[in-house]
Design a protein around this motif. Sequence first.
Motif, PDB file in Angstrom:
ATOM      1  N   GLY A 128       0.779  -1.237   0.000  1.00  0.00           N
ATOM      2  CA  GLY A 128       0.000   0.000   0.000  1.00  0.00           C
ATOM      3  C   GLY A 128       0.806   1.280   0.000  1.00  0.00           C
ATOM      4  O   GLY A 128       0.249   2.359  -0.147  1.00  0.00           O
ATOM      5  N   GLU A 129       2.107   1.181   0.175  1.00  0.00           N
ATOM      6  CA  GLU A 129       2.961   2.368   0.243  1.00  0.00           C
ATOM      7  C   GLU A 129       3.783   2.499  -1.038  1.00  0.00           C
ATOM      8  O   GLU A 129       4.246   1.504  -1.586  1.00  0.00           O
ATOM      9  CB  GLU A 129       3.926   2.270   1.434  1.00  0.00           C
ATOM     10  N   THR A 130       3.973   3.757  -1.492  1.00  0.00           N
ATOM     11  CA  THR A 130       4.874   3.953  -2.626  1.00  0.00           C
ATOM     12  C   THR A 130       6.259   3.478  -2.215  1.00  0.00           C
ATOM     13  O   THR A 130       6.621   3.532  -1.030  1.00  0.00           O
ATOM     14  CB  THR A 130       4.923   5.428  -3.072  1.00  0.00           C
ATOM     15  N   MET A 131       7.008   3.006  -3.198  1.00  0.00           N
ATOM     16  CA  MET A 131       8.323   2.438  -2.915  1.00  0.00           C
ATOM     17  C   MET A 131       9.409   3.484  -3.140  1.00  0.00           C
ATOM     18  O   MET A 131       9.482   4.079  -4.206  1.00  0.00           O
ATOM     19  CB  MET A 131       8.569   1.224  -3.811  1.00  0.00           C
ATOM     20  N   SER A 132      10.237   3.669  -2.143  1.00  0.00           N
ATOM     21  CA  SER A 132      11.383   4.563  -2.295  1.00  0.00           C
ATOM     22  C   SER A 132      12.461   3.821  -3.085  1.00  0.00           C
ATOM     23  O   SER A 132      12.387   2.603  -3.269  1.00  0.00           O
ATOM     24  CB  SER A 132      11.931   4.964  -0.921  1.00  0.00           C
ATOM     25  N   LYS A 136      13.393  -0.569  -3.500  1.00  0.00           N
ATOM     26  CA  LYS A 136      13.208  -1.117  -4.841  1.00  0.00           C
ATOM     27  C   LYS A 136      12.335  -0.268  -5.756  1.00  0.00           C
ATOM     28  O   LYS A 136      11.929  -0.699  -6.812  1.00  0.00           O
ATOM     29  CB  LYS A 136      12.719  -2.564  -4.789  1.00  0.00           C
ATOM     30  N   GLY A 137      12.011   0.948  -5.332  1.00  0.00           N
ATOM     31  CA  GLY A 137      11.167   1.818  -6.135  1.00  0.00           C
ATOM     32  C   GLY A 137      11.977   2.712  -7.051  1.00  0.00           C
ATOM     33  O   GLY A 137      13.197   2.628  -7.077  1.00  0.00           O
ATOM     34  N   PRO A 138      11.344   3.525  -7.795  1.00  0.00           N
ATOM     35  CA  PRO A 138       9.917   3.817  -7.718  1.00  0.00           C
ATOM     36  C   PRO A 138       9.031   2.778  -8.405  1.00  0.00           C
ATOM     37  O   PRO A 138       7.845   2.698  -8.143  1.00  0.00           O
ATOM     38  CB  PRO A 138       9.797   5.173  -8.410  1.00  0.00           C
ATOM     39  N   LEU A 139       9.638   1.955  -9.287  1.00  0.00           N
ATOM     40  CA  LEU A 139       8.867   0.945 -10.015  1.00  0.00           C
ATOM     41  C   LEU A 139       9.590  -0.390  -9.974  1.00  0.00           C
ATOM     42  O   LEU A 139      10.816  -0.446 -10.039  1.00  0.00           O
ATOM     43  CB  LEU A 139       8.676   1.375 -11.483  1.00  0.00           C
ATOM     44  N   PHE A 140       8.805  -1.469  -9.920  1.00  0.00           N
ATOM     45  CA  PHE A 140       9.356  -2.819  -9.792  1.00  0.00           C
ATOM     46  C   PHE A 140       8.515  -3.718 -10.691  1.00  0.00           C
ATOM     47  O   PHE A 140       7.301  -3.800 -10.528  1.00  0.00           O
ATOM     48  CB  PHE A 140       9.247  -3.236  -8.333  1.00  0.00           C
ATOM     49  N   LEU A 141       9.151  -4.388 -11.642  1.00  0.00           N
ATOM     50  CA  LEU A 141       8.438  -5.303 -12.533  1.00  0.00           C
ATOM     51  C   LEU A 141       8.184  -6.612 -11.789  1.00  0.00           C
ATOM     52  O   LEU A 141       9.127  -7.332 -11.453  1.00  0.00           O
ATOM     53  CB  LEU A 141       9.241  -5.564 -13.810  1.00  0.00           C
ATOM     54  N   ILE A 142       6.917  -6.893 -11.525  1.00  0.00           N
ATOM     55  CA  ILE A 142       6.530  -8.054 -10.732  1.00  0.00           C
ATOM     56  C   ILE A 142       5.707  -9.017 -11.589  1.00  0.00           C
ATOM     57  O   ILE A 142       4.689  -8.631 -12.168  1.00  0.00           O
ATOM     58  CB  ILE A 142       5.690  -7.634  -9.499  1.00  0.00           C
TER      59      ILE A 142
END
Length: 171
Positions: A128-132, A136-142
């Motif tokens: 639920g939290e944006t990723m720093s 591993k943020g801001p984006l992570f291919l899952i």
Amino acid sequence: MKTTALSLFVSFLAVICLPSTSANALDAPTGEVILTVTGADLEHTNAGATAQFDLAMLEKLVGRTGTMETPWTKGNVTFSGPLLKAVLEAAGAEGKSLRVKALNDYAADVPMDDATKIDTILATRMDGETMSIRDKGPLFLIYPFDVDRSLYNEKYFSRSVWQIKEIEVIK
């Protein structure tokens, strides 16, 4: 008289059926750009020949939430964000593969089928939290490890790029 009416009707249909350039336009980001999509033939651009996205733009796209274990996290973690295919559709991107690039210049080649045939998430949030960047943020291919356990292997782990900054579409 019939010919004039028919001509007017055909002209009317032609006008209402013309594609609208604004319908294909990609709005400019108003917040910090966190993703740039590049490629030779993007149909929807908003910054030169690229498609740039801020967090709000990405989170408006069709997405998915999945709770799963990954090799990079402890226990079950919930990831959410737009589907990779929705991001590519928003940019009007077509190609054979993608080069997904991270902030540290790590890159992985991802077949286009991974975007179009698998519900891969371009995660913007973890639990639920944006990723720093640190997380591993801001984006992570899952990949949808929660739905298809056969994806839980080194082949897909190596394509699961985090700290994504750019996706290059390759013809």
